[in-house]
Design a protein around this motif. Structure first.
Motif, mmCIF file in Angstrom:
data_model
loop_
_atom_site.group_PDB
_atom_site.id
_atom_site.type_symbol
_atom_site.label_atom_id
_atom_site.label_comp_id
_atom_site.label_asym_id
_atom_site.label_seq_id
_atom_site.Cartn_x
_atom_site.Cartn_y
_atom_site.Cartn_z
ATOM 1 N N THR A 1 0.852 -1.184 0.000
ATOM 2 C CA THR A 1 0.000 0.000 0.000
ATOM 3 C C THR A 1 0.884 1.229 0.000
ATOM 4 O O THR A 1 1.464 1.593 1.013
ATOM 5 N N TYR B 1 -3.005 4.712 -0.743
ATOM 6 C CA TYR B 1 -3.682 4.985 0.516
ATOM 7 C C TYR B 1 -4.508 6.258 0.409
ATOM 8 O O TYR B 1 -5.633 6.332 0.885
ATOM 9 N N GLN C 1 -7.675 5.435 -1.468
ATOM 10 C CA GLN C 1 -8.616 4.676 -0.655
ATOM 11 C C GLN C 1 -9.378 5.589 0.296
ATOM 12 O O GLN C 1 -10.588 5.434 0.500
ATOM 13 N N ASN D 1 -8.781 -4.696 -6.928
ATOM 14 C CA ASN D 1 -9.399 -4.582 -5.623
ATOM 15 C C ASN D 1 -8.707 -5.557 -4.680
ATOM 16 O O ASN D 1 -7.975 -6.457 -5.114
ATOM 17 N N GLU D 2 -8.938 -5.395 -3.417
ATOM 18 C CA GLU D 2 -8.301 -6.265 -2.430
ATOM 19 C C GLU D 2 -8.654 -7.725 -2.713
ATOM 20 O O GLU D 2 -9.824 -8.075 -2.921
ATOM 21 N N GLY D 3 -7.650 -8.566 -2.760
ATOM 22 C CA GLY D 3 -7.873 -9.987 -2.987
ATOM 23 C C GLY D 3 -7.795 -10.421 -4.433
ATOM 24 O O GLY D 3 -7.816 -11.622 -4.727
#
Length: 284
Positions: free
Chosen positions: A2, A7, A10, A144-146
């Motif tokens: 990140t 950050y 986000q 995206n996350e994942g």
């Protein structure tokens, strides 16, 4: 991983989501700062550094009335299509992007025999995976996350040989999201796409929408000479494999509503507001 830029995005994205959901109530700076988990002072400074304008000004770019005004102005799309066969390249709009379609044989083989180099990079809109074949951009997909970058690349180019090589792909990434004037795009940036003739025509038409402007699905359909194909145009736009650079985020509904986006509505709204601010600053 990140980075500071990601950050920032986000935190900004959570505020933008609240801003666009409640824009009629004109959310206060305090409300937006709370969504970003920041003090009002730090949120105002962070947002202005990211967008170039204040949150209040940014919110004006995300209103229905602003979108409708942009559609009424119309984008210069009348000469967008170069015909069904896109085996060659053509110089397109002020980003100097050139589209090249794979040969019929390469399309059928889904990339067999080709090597796709890739890397994961940062942008004002979060991390993305960038894939390159023979020095040409073959995919830009926001993460995206994942998300699994290799799975995303394989889905788009099932038979290619994947090779993680961020160093070799970095030069392309620098031109898409330059961090300084020295990295700004000064020569054609080639994009290699695997799609049907219809999809290639639609993706090429998207390149005619200038930064800071909007077009409707109906306008794109008119531009490619198929005015009754707005639904099919929407499907083609939704399958665009090269995010941001081929600006499918600049297409909205004819009612002025932003509609969905392959990489999330918050990201689409962030892009549209960010581009509108950049456009206004460049002419002020």
């Amino acid at each position: 991983m990140t980075t500071a830029s990601t950050y920032t995005y986000q935190q900004i994205a959570s505020a933008i989501e609240h801003l666009t959901t409640h824009f009629r109530e004109q959310p206060s700076l305090g409300e937006l700062a709370e969504k970003a988990n920041l003090s009002e002072f730090h949120f105002q400074r962070l947002f202005t550094e990211w967008a170039g304008v204040s949150p209040k000004k940014f919110s004006q770019y995300l209103t229905l009335e602003h979108a409708k005004n942009q559609l009424r102005k119309g984008a210069p799309l009348s000469d967008a299509a170069h015909g069904a066969g896109l085996s060659g390249t053509g110089r397109l709009h002020d980003l100097f992007v050139t589209i090249e379609g794979v040969t019929p044989g390469q399309f059928k083989q889904a990339g067999a025999g080709l090597v796709l180099q890739y890397g994961v990079f940062d942008s004002p809109f979060g991390h993305y995976v960038l894939g390159s074949i023979n020095g040409k951009i073959a995919l830009l997909h926001f993460l995206n996350e994942g998300d699994d970058p290799e799975a995303i690349l394989t889905a788009a180019w099932p038979e290619v040989t994947l090779r993680q090589d961020s160093a070799n792909v970095q030069a392309l990434a620098n031109q898409i999201f330059p961090s300084n004037d020295a990295e700004a795009l000064t020569h054609p940036l080639p994009v290699l796409l695997r799609g049907s003739a219809f999809q290639l025509k639609v993706w090429e038409a998207l390149l005619k929408i200038p930064e800071g402007r909007l077009a409707s699905y109906d306008q794109i359909a008119e531009a490619i000479g198929q005015p009754t194909a707005s639904r099919a145009v929407g499907t083609a736009i939704g399958s665009n494999p090269v995010g941001y650079l081929i600006p499918c985020h600049r297409v909205i509904k004819k009612t002025g509503l932003f509609g969905g986006y392959r990489w999330g509505t918050d990201r689409k709204q962030a892009m549209l507001g960010w581009e509108a601010a950049r456009t206004e600053l460049s002419v002020s």
